[in-house]
Write a protein that holds these residues in place. Structure first.
Motif, PDB file in Angstrom:
ATOM      1  N   MET A   1       7.583  17.216  63.057  1.00 47.43           N
ATOM      2  CA  MET A   1       7.572  16.062  62.414  1.00 47.43           C
ATOM      3  C   MET A   1       8.945  15.691  61.796  1.00 47.43           C
ATOM      4  O   MET A   1       9.313  16.474  61.085  1.00 47.43           O
ATOM      5  N   LYS A   2       9.525  14.410  62.102  1.00 52.45           N
ATOM      6  CA  LYS A   2      10.626  14.106  61.351  1.00 52.45           C
ATOM      7  C   LYS A   2      10.361  13.460  60.038  1.00 52.45           C
ATOM      8  O   LYS A   2       9.322  13.082  59.694  1.00 52.45           O
ATOM      9  N   TYR A   3      11.690  13.585  59.195  1.00 48.31           N
ATOM     10  CA  TYR A   3      11.258  13.095  58.113  1.00 48.31           C
ATOM     11  C   TYR A   3      12.626  12.333  57.186  1.00 48.31           C
ATOM     12  O   TYR A   3      13.632  12.618  57.938  1.00 48.31           O
ATOM     13  N   ILE A   4      12.290  11.615  56.457  1.00 50.10           N
ATOM     14  CA  ILE A   4      13.573  10.787  55.758  1.00 50.10           C
ATOM     15  C   ILE A   4      13.636  11.150  54.376  1.00 50.10           C
ATOM     16  O   ILE A   4      12.449  11.356  53.766  1.00 50.10           O
ATOM     17  N   THR A   5      14.464  10.813  53.722  1.00 54.25           N
ATOM     18  CA  THR A   5      14.660  11.038  51.969  1.00 54.25           C
ATOM     19  C   THR A   5      14.649   9.676  51.538  1.00 54.25           C
ATOM     20  O   THR A   5      15.853   8.937  51.638  1.00 54.25           O
TER      21      THR A   5
END
Length: 437
Positions: A1-5
């Protein structure tokens, strides 16, 4: 799964109150009224545009069971429509306050909140909780005004699924104890153009009424693919309009947005099939047409929270009166919809439910483990899968809500945590508001 901050940012504190209610269904409504009548400043957060939850936006047909209570009785009397109760063959019996006039009920609930000076934040979604250690200080919301904080002395989670308690870290289990399976979801609907003089109204799964082409439940099982296959039809507050509880999707986790979205599509695609069935098999429904569908799906069961006490089916069967009761005169059956298909689950009991006495709800079952300043109200309180199928009924949830609101108010007044022994003062306020065993 990709994440952003997500960048850190300051969130404005938009509002502060004594008691914050999250969710405006029957439980949240009851909690708001209970806390306000106890002298607290109350804010109620509701994601929809109307008050009432499943009772209004969900197009629930009627208030089930024989639960009693001063707030419930007042609401039903004020929201009484001009509807007439019918038996299964369309014969008029008597005027019934239990059949829901959705528009009148929504307006009545809003009036009652306004009379108590309760502020309602509509179109507002709860995004997160504000914690200080294990203490909940309020919630972060999202609405047209952006991202805001609402602070409170005590918070009551009346979201149904326990979204606030979950985000706060309160322990829970999904569904029934053995496998986490949950009851199916439903989209309520109404059809118009029904000939009431000839119409049938099967109100329970066991009502297998004889019609010209066979027995109505048998015909439904034969005509529909699993998990559809039962017929539940209820008179409404509008002449010629019938409330239909026949859509059915199993295996849905109501806390998972992707599953709820998928079930929404499936449920709505079932509507035309149901109307075609009614045209062909149900007397009085030959000319019926779709009148409206609910704006929210009926999710029966999701999270059961671990609380200071877990209500069991034995408590209900024994009509137990707890020393710390906060809701009384509760009554319903074990209404477990089939987890694997249509109709009543093998563990459910409707006509076979023989208990006739009313039971109580203890304050301890509203207090989640590990989290402070938070109460649960409604179907997510501490209870077993089977007990939940009883106390999830809207009238019982409303009584639970009133009790929760009173508990939060008295804890604030006593400057007490919810686990301290302040119940004697709660009992006094319950009595003052007319709640008695």
């Amino acid at each position: 799964m990709k994440y952003i901050t997500e960048p850190a940012r300051e969130i404005p504190v938009a509002k502060e109150c004594d008691v914050l209610i999250c969710g405006g269904g029957p439980a949240g409504f009851g909690a708001a009224i209970g806390a306000a009548k106890a002298g607290q400043k109350v804010i109620l957060i509701e994601r929809n545009s109307i008050i009432g939850g499943m009772a209004t936006a969900g197009l629930m047909s009627h208030w089930t069971g024989n639960t009693e209570g001063p707030l419930l009785d007042d609401l039903l009397e004020r929201a009484r429509g001009t509807s007439t109760d019918y038996n299964y063959f369309g014969e008029k019996i008597l005027q019934s306050k239990f059949i829901i006039d959705h528009e009148k009920l929504s307006l009545t609930m809003l009036k009652m909140l306004d009379e108590e000076g309760i502020e309602v934040m509509f179109y507002t979604q709860i995004a997160d909780v504000i914690m200080q250690g294990n203490n909940i200080l309020g919630v972060i919301v999202e609405n047209k005004s952006g991202r805001q904080a609402v602070l409170a002395g005590k918070t009551i989670d009346a979201t149904g699924d326990g979204d606030v308690a979950c985000r706060a870290g309160a322990p829970y289990q999904l569904g029934r104890e053995c496998d986490n399976a949950m009851q199916p979801v439903t989209l309520m609907m109404q059809v118009s153009g029904v000939d009431y003089s000839r119409a049938i109204f099967p109100g329970e799964f066991e009502d297998n009424i004889e019609v010209p082409l066979g027995r109505i439940q048998d015909l439904a099982h034969a005509c529909f693919e699993n998990p559809m296959g039962h017929v539940l039809l209820y008179p409404s507050a509008i002449d010629g309009v019938v409330t239909v509880n026949m859509t059915n999707v199993t295996g849905v986790d109501g806390t998972d947005n992707s599953e709820i979205s998928r079930s929404q599509v499936t449920l709505r695609l079932q509507v035309e099939k149901i109307i075609d069935f009614l045209h062909q098999y149900a007397p009085g429904y030959e000319q019926c047409r779709l009148y409206r569908t609910a704006s929210m799906i009926g999710v029966r069961e999701t999270r059961h929270f671990s609380c200071e006490y877990t209500i069991t089916e034995e408590d209900i069967e024994q009509a137990k009166v707890f020393d710390d009761w906060i809701a009384t005169r509760c009554y319903f059956n074990f209404d477990i919809h089939n987890i694997e298909g249509s109709g009543l689950d093998k563990n459910g009991r409707q006509n076979e439910f023989i208990q006739t006495e009313r039971y109580t709800i203890p304050m301890r079952s509203l207090i989640p483990l590990k989290i402070e300043n938070l109460l649960l109200a409604g179907r997510s309180i501490g209870g077993t899968h089977m007990a939940h199928s009883n106390f999830r009924a809207m009238a019982i949830c409303l009584n639970i809500g009133q009790g929760a609101g009173i508990c939060a108010a008295i804890a604030n007044k006593n400057n007490s945590t919810l686990r301290n022994n302040f119940y004697p003062d709660v009992r006094k306020e319950l009595t003052r508001q007319g709640v008695a065993v």
